[in-house]
Each structure stands twice: as structure tokens, then as C-alpha cells.
Design an enzyme around this catalytic site. Sequence first.
Site, PDB file in Angstrom:
ATOM      1  CE1 TYR A 247       2.075  -0.058  10.408  1.00  0.00           C
ATOM      2  CE2 TYR A 247       2.936  -2.246   9.901  1.00  0.00           C
ATOM      3  CZ  TYR A 247       1.921  -1.305   9.827  1.00  0.00           C
ATOM      4  OH  TYR A 247       0.756  -1.607   9.170  1.00  0.00           O
TER       5      TYR A 247
ATOM      6  CE  LYS B   8      -1.211  -0.609  11.814  1.00  0.00           C
ATOM      7  NZ  LYS B   8      -2.303   0.333  11.568  1.00  0.00           N
TER       8      LYS B   8
ATOM      9  CB  SER C 222      -0.615  -5.160  10.323  1.00  0.00           C
ATOM     10  OG  SER C 222       0.362  -5.784   9.531  1.00  0.00           O
TER      11      SER C 222
HETATM   12  P1  NAD Z   1      -1.799   4.660   3.285  1.00  0.00           P
HETATM   13  O1  NAD Z   1      -0.562   5.311   3.770  1.00  0.00           O
HETATM   14  O2  NAD Z   1      -2.065   4.636   1.829  1.00  0.00           O
HETATM   15  O3  NAD Z   1      -3.069   5.276   4.025  1.00  0.00           O
HETATM   16  C1  NAD Z   1      -3.006   5.822   5.331  1.00  0.00           C
HETATM   17  C2  NAD Z   1      -3.575   7.224   5.265  1.00  0.00           C
HETATM   18  O4  NAD Z   1      -3.528   7.816   6.560  1.00  0.00           O
HETATM   19  C3  NAD Z   1      -2.797   8.146   4.320  1.00  0.00           C
HETATM   20  O5  NAD Z   1      -3.681   8.721   3.384  1.00  0.00           O
HETATM   21  C4  NAD Z   1      -2.185   9.202   5.234  1.00  0.00           C
HETATM   22  O6  NAD Z   1      -2.098  10.453   4.616  1.00  0.00           O
HETATM   23  C5  NAD Z   1      -3.151   9.173   6.410  1.00  0.00           C
HETATM   24  N1  NAD Z   1      -2.571   9.611   7.677  1.00  0.00           N
HETATM   25  C6  NAD Z   1      -1.376   9.235   8.217  1.00  0.00           C
HETATM   26  N2  NAD Z   1      -1.189   9.840   9.393  1.00  0.00           N
HETATM   27  C7  NAD Z   1      -2.281  10.619   9.615  1.00  0.00           C
HETATM   28  C8  NAD Z   1      -2.679  11.499  10.660  1.00  0.00           C
HETATM   29  N3  NAD Z   1      -1.901  11.716  11.726  1.00  0.00           N
HETATM   30  N4  NAD Z   1      -3.867  12.139  10.553  1.00  0.00           N
HETATM   31  C9  NAD Z   1      -4.658  11.945   9.470  1.00  0.00           C
HETATM   32  N5  NAD Z   1      -4.336  11.127   8.453  1.00  0.00           N
HETATM   33  C10 NAD Z   1      -3.167  10.472   8.532  1.00  0.00           C
HETATM   34  O7  NAD Z   1      -1.802   3.152   3.871  1.00  0.00           O
HETATM   35  P2  NAD Z   1      -2.734   1.911   3.534  1.00  0.00           P
HETATM   36  O8  NAD Z   1      -1.899   0.890   2.845  1.00  0.00           O
HETATM   37  O9  NAD Z   1      -4.003   2.356   2.936  1.00  0.00           O
HETATM   38  O10 NAD Z   1      -2.981   1.373   5.003  1.00  0.00           O
HETATM   39  C11 NAD Z   1      -4.131   1.748   5.759  1.00  0.00           C
HETATM   40  C12 NAD Z   1      -4.021   1.134   7.140  1.00  0.00           C
HETATM   41  O11 NAD Z   1      -3.885  -0.282   7.024  1.00  0.00           O
HETATM   42  C13 NAD Z   1      -2.801   1.621   7.921  1.00  0.00           C
HETATM   43  O12 NAD Z   1      -3.181   1.774   9.280  1.00  0.00           O
HETATM   44  C14 NAD Z   1      -1.818   0.483   7.772  1.00  0.00           C
HETATM   45  O13 NAD Z   1      -0.942   0.416   8.859  1.00  0.00           O
HETATM   46  C15 NAD Z   1      -2.745  -0.732   7.732  1.00  0.00           C
HETATM   47  N6  NAD Z   1      -2.156  -1.881   7.033  1.00  0.00           N
HETATM   48  C16 NAD Z   1      -1.659  -1.731   5.765  1.00  0.00           C
HETATM   49  C17 NAD Z   1      -1.069  -2.816   5.119  1.00  0.00           C
HETATM   50  C18 NAD Z   1      -0.475  -2.668   3.746  1.00  0.00           C
HETATM   51  O14 NAD Z   1       0.370  -3.507   3.375  1.00  0.00           O
HETATM   52  N7  NAD Z   1      -0.885  -1.698   2.940  1.00  0.00           N
HETATM   53  C19 NAD Z   1      -1.009  -4.066   5.761  1.00  0.00           C
HETATM   54  C20 NAD Z   1      -1.549  -4.191   7.036  1.00  0.00           C
HETATM   55  C21 NAD Z   1      -2.131  -3.088   7.674  1.00  0.00           C
HETATM   56  N1  UFG Z   2      10.412  -8.573  -1.674  1.00  0.00           N
HETATM   57  C1  UFG Z   2      11.430  -8.672  -2.603  1.00  0.00           C
HETATM   58  N2  UFG Z   2      11.845  -7.533  -3.234  1.00  0.00           N
HETATM   59  C2  UFG Z   2      11.280  -6.312  -2.997  1.00  0.00           C
HETATM   60  C3  UFG Z   2      10.240  -6.223  -2.035  1.00  0.00           C
HETATM   61  C4  UFG Z   2       9.847  -7.372  -1.384  1.00  0.00           C
HETATM   62  O1  UFG Z   2      11.956  -9.753  -2.861  1.00  0.00           O
HETATM   63  O2  UFG Z   2      11.711  -5.314  -3.589  1.00  0.00           O
HETATM   64  C5  UFG Z   2       9.922  -9.809  -1.020  1.00  0.00           C
HETATM   65  C6  UFG Z   2      10.043  -9.814   0.483  1.00  0.00           C
HETATM   66  O3  UFG Z   2      11.291 -10.324   0.872  1.00  0.00           O
HETATM   67  C7  UFG Z   2       8.877 -10.720   0.877  1.00  0.00           C
HETATM   68  C8  UFG Z   2       7.818 -10.456  -0.191  1.00  0.00           C
HETATM   69  O4  UFG Z   2       8.536  -9.896  -1.280  1.00  0.00           O
HETATM   70  O5  UFG Z   2       9.253 -12.083   0.778  1.00  0.00           O
HETATM   71  C9  UFG Z   2       6.743  -9.464   0.247  1.00  0.00           C
HETATM   72  O6  UFG Z   2       7.374  -8.276   0.752  1.00  0.00           O
HETATM   73  P1  UFG Z   2       6.522  -6.949   1.068  1.00  0.00           P
HETATM   74  O7  UFG Z   2       7.494  -5.915   1.517  1.00  0.00           O
HETATM   75  O8  UFG Z   2       5.651  -6.625  -0.083  1.00  0.00           O
HETATM   76  O9  UFG Z   2       5.555  -7.400   2.240  1.00  0.00           O
HETATM   77  P2  UFG Z   2       5.856  -7.884   3.731  1.00  0.00           P
HETATM   78  O10 UFG Z   2       5.128  -9.180   3.921  1.00  0.00           O
HETATM   79  O11 UFG Z   2       7.291  -7.869   4.039  1.00  0.00           O
HETATM   80  O12 UFG Z   2       5.176  -6.730   4.607  1.00  0.00           O
HETATM   81  C10 UFG Z   2       3.901  -6.188   4.288  1.00  0.00           C
HETATM   82  C11 UFG Z   2       3.818  -4.764   4.831  1.00  0.00           C
HETATM   83  C12 UFG Z   2       3.785  -4.774   6.319  1.00  0.00           C
HETATM   84  C13 UFG Z   2       2.684  -5.644   6.793  1.00  0.00           C
HETATM   85  C14 UFG Z   2       2.820  -7.029   6.243  1.00  0.00           C
HETATM   86  C15 UFG Z   2       1.670  -7.913   6.658  1.00  0.00           C
HETATM   87  O13 UFG Z   2       4.928  -4.000   4.387  1.00  0.00           O
HETATM   88  O14 UFG Z   2       3.559  -3.485   6.792  1.00  0.00           O
HETATM   89  O15 UFG Z   2       2.873  -6.973   4.818  1.00  0.00           O
HETATM   90  O16 UFG Z   2       0.474  -7.314   6.340  1.00  0.00           O
HETATM   91  F1  UFG Z   2       2.702  -5.705   8.121  1.00  0.00           F
END
Ligand code: NAD
Ligand code: UFG
Length: 340
Positions: A150, A154, A126
Site C-alpha cells: 500500500y 503511494k 500518506s
Molecule cells: P475510503 O476507503 O473511505 O475512501 C476511498 C474511496 O475510494 C472509497 O469510497 C472507495 O469506494 C473508492 N474507490 C476505491 N477504489 C476505487 C476505484 N477503482 N474507482 C473509484 N472509486 C474507488 O478511504 P479514506 O480513509 O477516505 O482515504 C482516502 C484516501 O486517503 C485514500 O487514497 C487513502 O489511501 C488516503 N489515506 C487515508 C488514510 C486513513 O488513515 N484514512 C491515511 C493516509 C492516506
Molecule cells: N492499535 C492497537 N489496537 C488496534 C489498532 C491499532 O493497539 O486494534 C495501535 C497500533 O499499534 C498503533 C496505533 O494503535 O500504535 C494506531 O494504529 P492504526 O492502525 O490506527 O494506524 P497506523 O498508524 O498503524 O496506520 C494508519 C493507516 C495507514 C496510514 C497511517 C499513516 O492505517 O494506512 O495511519 O497515515 F498509512
Amino acid sequence: MSQTILVTGGAGYIGSHTAVALTERGHNVVIVDNLDNSSIGAIETIRRLTGKEIPFHEVDLLDSDALGAVFDEHPIESVIHFAGLKAVGESVEKPLSYYQTNLISTMNLLQQMENHHVWQLVFSSSATVYGDPEILPIPESAKTGPTNPYGQTKLMIEDICRDVAAADDRWQISLLRYFNPVGAHPSGDLGEDPQGIPNNLVPFVMQVAVGRREQVNVFGNDWDTSDGTGVRDYIHVLDLASGHLAALENIEAGCDVFNLGTGNGSSVLDVIKTTEHVSGQAVPFEIIERREGDIATSLADPRKANDKLAWRADRNLEVMLADSWHWQSRHPNGYAESES
Ligand code: NAD
Ligand code: UFG
């Protein structure tokens, strides 16, 4: 060439879209997920969209033996590892749970891969590993410094992967640092389905547009950005899915890291205005105080992935939000259709 690929966390938001993209490319996908943050409805939709009876195992990666049994059953050749916990705020409240789940699951996975002689891994890292960036756009070589448990998990997993690859040259590992994934499958039947109140901006904005919530709280308009609200590099989940294909197809010995982002920034107000435009719905908002731990701007330098993976994120903010809206308007309550 067609492969059998294990997708951990394949019922989740990014994993489900990637499972569809891999299957459409001719690969055989096997999904494991404990459904902790997802639902069986996503698996059913993946099967329907692809027309394939994709094997699914409800397994917790903390259960190493159960995971090993999945490797025994299928001729797995590579793994894309999405499974894990991902809520920043929750990780501050429950750090042990985050370190336990994210680190132990990944170590179990690496051990089972080694036991079964599977050496190709693509891992979901991430942009959060960069913390408050010193350089914009952010290259992979930038200083890391996550500001929450978190993000620490990573970075620790990245380090574990680097050590594992350094110790045995059979490993081929790609660490993908995603920026801000949004959007949904164009069918409108696969999308992001957060449990409870969404933490992230786009799911929250969509729930306001569809009438589930009254207004968006904008976390500050006094940031050092063009309109004072936070700027992020939003990337369509389909572009992210194709980034995983590109990473697998171009994987090399050792352990390499890539940013997956567009390189373009959008503010909170850009997201609200564009959502109003694509949905035809009003999105009321109020400016409130800053959220703790937020940063002004996060923007990828995606040139390494553009060059080495021959990959580019093409879809713009309007397409991303139109697809998010299509999903949200067809499924106002996500996969829990009966709740309406
Ligand atoms: P998500 O929560 O939708 O998907 C993660 C999945 O993993 C879920 O279906 C959950 O049930 C499963 N899971 C959690 N713990 C588990 C375990 N112990 N065993 C088996 N399954 C398990 O999240 P996502 O948004 O699809 O994210 C996928 C990956 O990408 C994650 O590792 C997350 O940290 C990373 N990531 C997400 C974002 C984002 O903003 N969505 C940004 C950067 C990185
Ligand atoms: N924001 C608002 N109101 C809300 C939610 C968010 O104003 O209700 C603003 C935040 O302050 C930020 C922007 O919208 O400026 C984006 O916020 P997000 O929470 O959607 O995303 P972040 O960049 O804070 O974080 C996300 C994921 C993290 C990940 C990161 C980079 O939550 O897990 O993107 O991938 F690490």
C-alpha cells in the site's frame, strides 16, 4: 474564486468530508466513486448537509472511458484524488490488486486530465511513505521507505506525479501526506464506516464503546514511548478537509509535497482514556503482542503546510474523539441503519 472540482473517492471517509467543505466554500463538486468501500448513504448525506444536488457518478477509475465521459459532461477545473485501496494488511496479501487499482486508476486519471486540459491535482498520499522514521517529528525532506505494498503505491504515485509535472509546466500538483485521520462531521451524520473488523484504532475503540465489540486489543506496551504504547499524530478529518482547500487555493506550478498533521502525539492509552471521558462509556482493553509492521511513533512536522498553505490543524484529541463518538452513537452500524 468558485471552481468545478472533481472529487474521486468522494463517497469515502475523507472525500465525503472534503466534498462538504468544498461545497460550503462555494465550489461546484462532482463526485466519482465505485462504492467499493463506501455507500450511497454517504452521497445522500453530503447532499442533505449542503442542500446541493451534487452530481455523483458510480464509476470505477480503472474504466478510463467512463472516467473520460465524466470530464466530457462537467466543466472540471481541478481534481482531488482520494479514490484507492487503503488497507495495509490486505495490501500484503493482495499486492497485485493494490498495484493494479492504485496505480492504474491514477494513470487513467492523469491521462484524462491531460486529454481535457485539466492541470490542477491534489493527491492523497500518506505518512506511511516514511516507513520507520529516523527523525521525529518527520519533515517532508525525511527519507522515504514504505514497508508494505500500500505504502509503495503511494510513493510510486508521488513519483509519477513528479515526472508528469516535470515534463509539462502546465501541471500544478500538491501531494498531501496525511498522518492519522479521525473524527467525524459535527452533525454526527457523516463519519468513518469501515467494512468488517476495523483495522484502525479509533474505529475499533468506538465500536467497543458503543457495545459492538468486547474489548480493544492494544498491540504492545513495550514500545519506546511515554507509556509503552504506540504514539500517533491524530488529525481531525475536518482539519484535513480544510487542508485540501488550502492546498488548492495555494497550488503552484510543478509538484510539491506537504505533511498534514498536528505535530502532537497521542498514545493508544490516551485514545482509550479520552474516549471513556467523552463517551461516558467503559472501554475495556487488553495488552497483547505487537502487530507486525507497526512502529513506535509517527509524528508530523507540519511547519511547511503551516507556512506555505497558511493552514493549521486546530482541533485537539478530545474534540476528535467526541465527534467520532457522536457519529458512532447516532449510527452504531454506520450507513447500514437497517442492520441494528
Ligand atoms: P475510503 O476507503 O473511505 O475512501 C476511498 C474511496 O475510494 C472509497 O469510497 C472507495 O469506494 C473508492 N474507490 C476505491 N477504489 C476505487 C476505484 N477503482 N474507482 C473509484 N472509486 C474507488 O478511504 P479514506 O480513509 O477516505 O482515504 C482516502 C484516501 O486517503 C485514500 O487514497 C487513502 O489511501 C488516503 N489515506 C487515508 C488514510 C486513513 O488513515 N484514512 C491515511 C493516509 C492516506
Ligand atoms: N492499535 C492497537 N489496537 C488496534 C489498532 C491499532 O493497539 O486494534 C495501535 C497500533 O499499534 C498503533 C496505533 O494503535 O500504535 C494506531 O494504529 P492504526 O492502525 O490506527 O494506524 P497506523 O498508524 O498503524 O496506520 C494508519 C493507516 C495507514 C496510514 C497511517 C499513516 O492505517 O494506512 O495511519 O497515515 F498509512
